[in-house]
Scaffold this motif. Structure first.
Motif, mmCIF file in Angstrom:
data_model
loop_
_atom_site.group_PDB
_atom_site.id
_atom_site.type_symbol
_atom_site.label_atom_id
_atom_site.label_comp_id
_atom_site.label_asym_id
_atom_site.label_seq_id
_atom_site.Cartn_x
_atom_site.Cartn_y
_atom_site.Cartn_z
ATOM 1 N N LEU A 85 0.801 -1.144 0.129
ATOM 2 C CA LEU A 85 -0.175 0.158 0.031
ATOM 3 C C LEU A 85 0.718 1.210 -0.007
ATOM 4 N N LYS A 86 0.529 2.251 -0.691
ATOM 5 C CA LYS A 86 1.048 3.534 -0.550
ATOM 6 C C LYS A 86 0.078 4.526 -0.307
ATOM 7 N N PRO A 87 0.415 5.773 0.291
ATOM 8 C CA PRO A 87 -0.188 6.818 0.539
ATOM 9 C C PRO A 87 -1.195 7.327 -0.263
ATOM 10 N N GLU A 88 -0.919 7.144 -1.749
ATOM 11 C CA GLU A 88 -1.811 7.348 -2.791
ATOM 12 C C GLU A 88 -3.017 6.593 -2.732
ATOM 13 N N ASP A 89 -2.924 5.359 -2.078
ATOM 14 C CA ASP A 89 -4.215 4.678 -2.109
ATOM 15 C C ASP A 89 -5.054 4.996 -1.173
ATOM 16 N N THR A 90 -4.770 6.045 -0.300
ATOM 17 C CA THR A 90 -6.026 6.551 0.484
ATOM 18 C C THR A 90 -7.121 6.868 -0.053
ATOM 19 N N ALA A 91 -8.418 6.271 0.163
ATOM 20 C CA ALA A 91 -9.404 6.484 -0.464
ATOM 21 C C ALA A 91 -10.758 5.872 0.047
ATOM 22 N N VAL A 92 -11.789 6.279 -0.292
ATOM 23 C CA VAL A 92 -12.974 5.445 0.218
ATOM 24 C C VAL A 92 -13.351 4.075 -0.832
ATOM 25 N N TYR A 93 -13.202 3.252 -0.451
ATOM 26 C CA TYR A 93 -13.318 2.070 -1.257
ATOM 27 C C TYR A 93 -14.728 1.527 -1.610
ATOM 28 N N TYR A 94 -15.313 1.299 -2.575
ATOM 29 C CA TYR A 94 -16.634 0.989 -2.818
ATOM 30 C C TYR A 94 -17.037 -0.503 -3.653
ATOM 31 N N CYS A 95 -17.711 -1.210 -2.923
ATOM 32 C CA CYS A 95 -18.063 -2.395 -3.838
ATOM 33 C C CYS A 95 -19.366 -2.066 -4.864
ATOM 34 N N ASN A 96 -19.210 -2.896 -5.766
ATOM 35 C CA ASN A 96 -20.237 -2.447 -6.802
ATOM 36 C C ASN A 96 -20.668 -3.876 -7.450
ATOM 37 N N ALA A 97 -21.792 -3.789 -7.919
ATOM 38 C CA ALA A 97 -22.462 -5.090 -8.590
ATOM 39 C C ALA A 97 -23.376 -4.465 -9.784
ATOM 40 N N LYS A 98 -23.418 -4.976 -10.994
ATOM 41 C CA LYS A 98 -24.369 -4.712 -11.954
ATOM 42 C C LYS A 98 -25.019 -5.665 -12.445
ATOM 43 N N SER A 99 -26.290 -5.569 -12.759
ATOM 44 C CA SER A 99 -27.020 -6.580 -13.314
ATOM 45 C C SER A 99 -27.479 -5.917 -14.702
ATOM 46 N N VAL A 100 -26.697 -6.744 -15.758
ATOM 47 C CA VAL A 100 -26.955 -6.416 -17.154
ATOM 48 C C VAL A 100 -28.376 -6.667 -17.699
ATOM 49 N N GLN A 101 -29.096 -7.602 -17.247
ATOM 50 C CA GLN A 101 -30.403 -7.671 -17.622
ATOM 51 C C GLN A 101 -31.092 -6.693 -17.203
ATOM 52 N N LEU A 102 -31.217 -6.229 -15.853
ATOM 53 C CA LEU A 102 -31.892 -5.234 -15.456
ATOM 54 C C LEU A 102 -31.405 -3.708 -15.531
ATOM 55 N N ASP A 103 -30.203 -3.817 -16.238
ATOM 56 C CA ASP A 103 -29.492 -2.313 -16.319
ATOM 57 C C ASP A 103 -29.523 -1.524 -15.061
ATOM 58 N N THR A 104 -29.031 -2.199 -13.875
ATOM 59 C CA THR A 104 -29.285 -1.777 -12.506
ATOM 60 C C THR A 104 -27.963 -1.883 -11.886
ATOM 61 N N GLU A 105 -27.195 -0.786 -11.238
ATOM 62 C CA GLU A 105 -25.933 -1.193 -10.429
ATOM 63 C C GLU A 105 -26.539 -0.950 -8.950
ATOM 64 N N TYR A 106 -25.854 -1.344 -8.085
ATOM 65 C CA TYR A 106 -25.640 -1.508 -6.775
ATOM 66 C C TYR A 106 -24.479 -1.054 -6.252
ATOM 67 N N TRP A 107 -24.615 -0.246 -4.947
ATOM 68 C CA TRP A 107 -23.549 0.228 -4.411
ATOM 69 C C TRP A 107 -23.541 -0.183 -2.700
#
Length: 117
Positions: A85-107
């Motif tokens: 890890l580097k200081p430049e990695d400091t961030a808020v990290y998010y998990c994401n899912a996408k349903s292609v069938q529904l064209d919907t994203e979840y966070w």
């Protein structure tokens, strides 16, 4: 409907490691595209890694070789192992899912990662 819950964020030092986890609820997990994003201070949210239906995982150059995304379709979880890890990695990290069938994203709600020098 999919809900994502992240955990594992915290403080690390230069060269250290953290592992983030994302637990997904709901049906059809194996059909989802799963991804990790992060948003660094003063920067736009950026894609880090994406896994298409449990197949190939692609990484951006800045984390390739240091970060590893894992997916378990049985446990409905994804992880992000972060090494060197580097200081430049400091961030808020998010998990994401996408349903292609529904064209919907979840966070997920996001988890803070802070890397000190």
């Amino acid at each position: 409907q999919v809900q994502l819950v992240e955990s594992g964020g915290g403080l690390a030092h230069l060269g250290g490691s953290l592992r983030l986890s994302c637990e997904a609820s709901g049906s059809g997990f194996s059909l989802l595209h799963m991804a990790w994003y992060r948003q660094r201070p003063g920067k736009e949210r950026e894609l880090l890694a994406i896994n298409v239906r449990g197949g190939q995982t692609d990484y951006i150059d800045s984390v390739k070789g240091r970060f590893t995304m894992s997916r378990d379709n049985t446990k409905h979880t994804v992880s992000l192992q972060m090494n060197s890890l580097k200081p430049e990695d400091t961030a808020v990290y998010y998990c994401n899912a996408k349903s292609v069938q529904l064209d919907t994203e979840y966070w997920g709600q996001g988890t803070q990662v802070t890397v000190s020098s």
